[in-house]
Write a protein that holds these residues in place. Structure first.
Motif, PDB file in Angstrom:
ATOM      1  N   GLU B  53       0.832  -1.193   0.000  1.00 26.57           N
ATOM      2  CA  GLU B  53       0.000   0.000   0.000  1.00 26.57           C
ATOM      3  C   GLU B  53       0.871   1.249   0.000  1.00 26.57           C
ATOM      4  N   ILE B  54       0.278   2.355  -0.400  1.00 27.72           N
ATOM      5  CA  ILE B  54       0.999   3.622  -0.422  1.00 27.72           C
ATOM      6  C   ILE B  54       1.262   4.083   1.003  1.00 27.72           C
ATOM      7  N   SER B  55       2.547   4.419   1.273  1.00 23.14           N
ATOM      8  CA  SER B  55       2.907   4.973   2.577  1.00 23.14           C
ATOM      9  C   SER B  55       2.710   6.481   2.595  1.00 23.14           C
ATOM     10  N   GLU B  56       3.153   7.104   1.526  1.00 25.14           N
ATOM     11  CA  GLU B  56       3.026   8.552   1.440  1.00 25.14           C
ATOM     12  C   GLU B  56       3.070   8.960  -0.021  1.00 25.14           C
ATOM     13  N   LYS B  57       2.419  10.057  -0.321  1.00 23.11           N
ATOM     14  CA  LYS B  57       2.477  10.597  -1.679  1.00 23.11           C
ATOM     15  C   LYS B  57       2.629  12.104  -1.609  1.00 23.11           C
ATOM     16  N   SER B  58       3.288  12.642  -2.628  1.00 25.01           N
ATOM     17  CA  SER B  58       3.483  14.085  -2.679  1.00 25.01           C
ATOM     18  C   SER B  58       2.274  14.737  -3.348  1.00 25.01           C
ATOM     19  N   GLU B  59       2.291  16.061  -3.349  1.00 20.82           N
ATOM     20  CA  GLU B  59       1.186  16.793  -3.975  1.00 20.82           C
ATOM     21  C   GLU B  59       1.190  16.621  -5.494  1.00 20.82           C
ATOM     22  N   ILE B  60       2.325  16.197  -6.027  1.00 21.47           N
ATOM     23  CA  ILE B  60       2.393  15.927  -7.463  1.00 21.47           C
ATOM     24  C   ILE B  60       1.548  14.698  -7.804  1.00 21.47           C
ATOM     25  N   PHE B  61       1.502  13.752  -6.914  1.00 26.70           N
ATOM     26  CA  PHE B  61       0.860  12.449  -7.133  1.00 26.70           C
ATOM     27  C   PHE B  61      -0.645  12.606  -6.973  1.00 26.70           C
ATOM     28  N   ASP B  62      -1.279  13.134  -8.026  1.00 29.90           N
ATOM     29  CA  ASP B  62      -2.722  13.351  -7.944  1.00 29.90           C
ATOM     30  C   ASP B  62      -3.480  12.142  -8.472  1.00 29.90           C
ATOM     31  N   ASP B  63      -4.768  12.321  -8.722  1.00 31.80           N
ATOM     32  CA  ASP B  63      -5.618  11.188  -9.096  1.00 31.80           C
ATOM     33  C   ASP B  63      -5.252  10.577 -10.439  1.00 31.80           C
ATOM     34  N   GLN B  64      -4.432  11.262 -11.214  1.00 38.84           N
ATOM     35  CA  GLN B  64      -4.003  10.708 -12.499  1.00 38.84           C
ATOM     36  C   GLN B  64      -2.940   9.612 -12.337  1.00 38.84           C
ATOM     37  N   PHE B  65      -2.355   9.556 -11.160  1.00 35.25           N
ATOM     38  CA  PHE B  65      -1.281   8.604 -10.912  1.00 35.25           C
ATOM     39  C   PHE B  65      -1.787   7.449 -10.053  1.00 35.25           C
ATOM     40  N   SER B  66      -1.238   6.283 -10.298  1.00 33.69           N
ATOM     41  CA  SER B  66      -1.492   5.154  -9.405  1.00 33.69           C
ATOM     42  C   SER B  66      -0.278   4.231  -9.435  1.00 33.69           C
ATOM     43  N   VAL B  67      -0.133   3.470  -8.371  1.00 24.68           N
ATOM     44  CA  VAL B  67       0.958   2.507  -8.301  1.00 24.68           C
ATOM     45  C   VAL B  67       0.389   1.169  -7.848  1.00 24.68           C
ATOM     46  N   GLU B  68       1.066   0.113  -8.274  1.00 22.91           N
ATOM     47  CA  GLU B  68       0.714  -1.193  -7.752  1.00 22.91           C
ATOM     48  C   GLU B  68       1.897  -2.144  -7.889  1.00 22.91           C
ATOM     49  N   ARG B  69       1.789  -3.209  -7.124  1.00 19.30           N
ATOM     50  CA  ARG B  69       2.785  -4.270  -7.174  1.00 19.30           C
ATOM     51  C   ARG B  69       2.004  -5.546  -7.505  1.00 19.30           C
ATOM     52  N   PRO B  70       1.785  -5.771  -8.765  1.00 22.47           N
ATOM     53  CA  PRO B  70       0.792  -6.777  -9.162  1.00 22.47           C
ATOM     54  C   PRO B  70       1.188  -8.220  -8.869  1.00 22.47           C
ATOM     55  N   ASP B  71       2.481  -8.514  -8.860  1.00 20.59           N
ATOM     56  CA  ASP B  71       2.862  -9.925  -8.808  1.00 20.59           C
ATOM     57  C   ASP B  71       4.021 -10.214  -7.864  1.00 20.59           C
ATOM     58  N   GLY B  72       4.311  -9.332  -6.963  1.00 23.98           N
ATOM     59  CA  GLY B  72       5.376  -9.581  -5.998  1.00 23.98           C
ATOM     60  C   GLY B  72       6.767  -9.274  -6.496  1.00 23.98           C
TER      61      GLY B  72
END
Lengths: 117, 114
Positions: B53-72
């Protein structure tokens, strides 16, 4: 206010001479870390050296040493015996504990070092 | 020596398109980060990720951005609808543990939005 200040946009050094790249920082966190990274023209970020706020001795890694002056909040990088391959951007960065418990790095604007043959 | 890898090295896309930047962190590392560097500027933090899960995000990281770790193993950054100002070098970094550990950076993906 800037957390990491690198006042030298560009520096020149003669090959085989030593050079000091300046970095000052601002934090109220008693536990922090300071890093230097090298970015050649190819763009990758190469870790050079690390200094922890509680470390008693200045860090050294081969030709790189960190002149850590805690009271002055400075963490200057010293490169001894410069080589042509040292020509690159150098970034100072600080890791401090954020309110959310993350340890992201805050970078300075960098110093472009050019080594002259 | 283990290293962080990133693909692609370069990506050109049209404004409004979705892009996915991929990273393979060092295998036993636990903390993952995305940073970006607009040409000629300093490196800026985007997001940190731990324990899926996301620990922290900056103000740059708006709703257009996402991250995931799909497979380890992979760690991805998705930009849903790219803008011209998203043109930058994007760096993935990983860190073995919490606290005093060094972050190791990948070689970066240079994104150009036209």
């Amino acid at each position: 206010a800037q957390k990491i200040t690198q006042t030298q946009p560009g520096m020149f050094v003669q090959e085989k001479e030593a050079v000091t790249l300046d970095c000052t920082y601002d934090t109220s966190d008693p536990s922090y870390g300071l890093f230097w990274y090298k970015q050649p023209s190819s763009g990758e970020m190469i870790f050079l050296i690390y200094q922890g706020s509680y470390d008693q001795q200045n860090a050294t890694e081969g030709r790189y040493s960190l002149n850590f002056q805690k009271a002055r909040k400075s963490a200057n990088l010293v490169i001894s015996a410069s080589q042509l391959g040292d020509s690159a951007m150098y970034f100072c960065a600080m890791r401090e504990l954020s309110g959310a418990g993350s340890y992201q790095l805050t970078f300075g604007k960098g110093t472009k070092l050019s080594v002259i043959p | 020596e283990p290293e962080v890898t990133q693909t692609p090295s370069h990506q050109v896309t049209q404004m409004g398109q979705e892009v996915i930047l991929r990273c393979v962190p060092i295998s036993n590392h636990l903390y993952f980060y995305w940073y970006r560097q607009i040409l000629g500027q300093k490196v800026e933090f985007l997001v940190s990720f731990y324990n899926n899960e996301i620990s922290e995000k900056s103000e740059i990281f708006d709703d257009q951005f996402s991250v995931e770790r799909p497979d380890g193993s992979n760690f991805t950054l998705k930009i849903r609808s790219t803008k011209l100002e998203d043109s930058a070098m994007y760096f993935c970094a990983s860190c073995p543990g919490w606290g005093r550990e060094t972050q190791y950076f990948g070689p970066g993906t240079r994104l150009l939005v036209l």
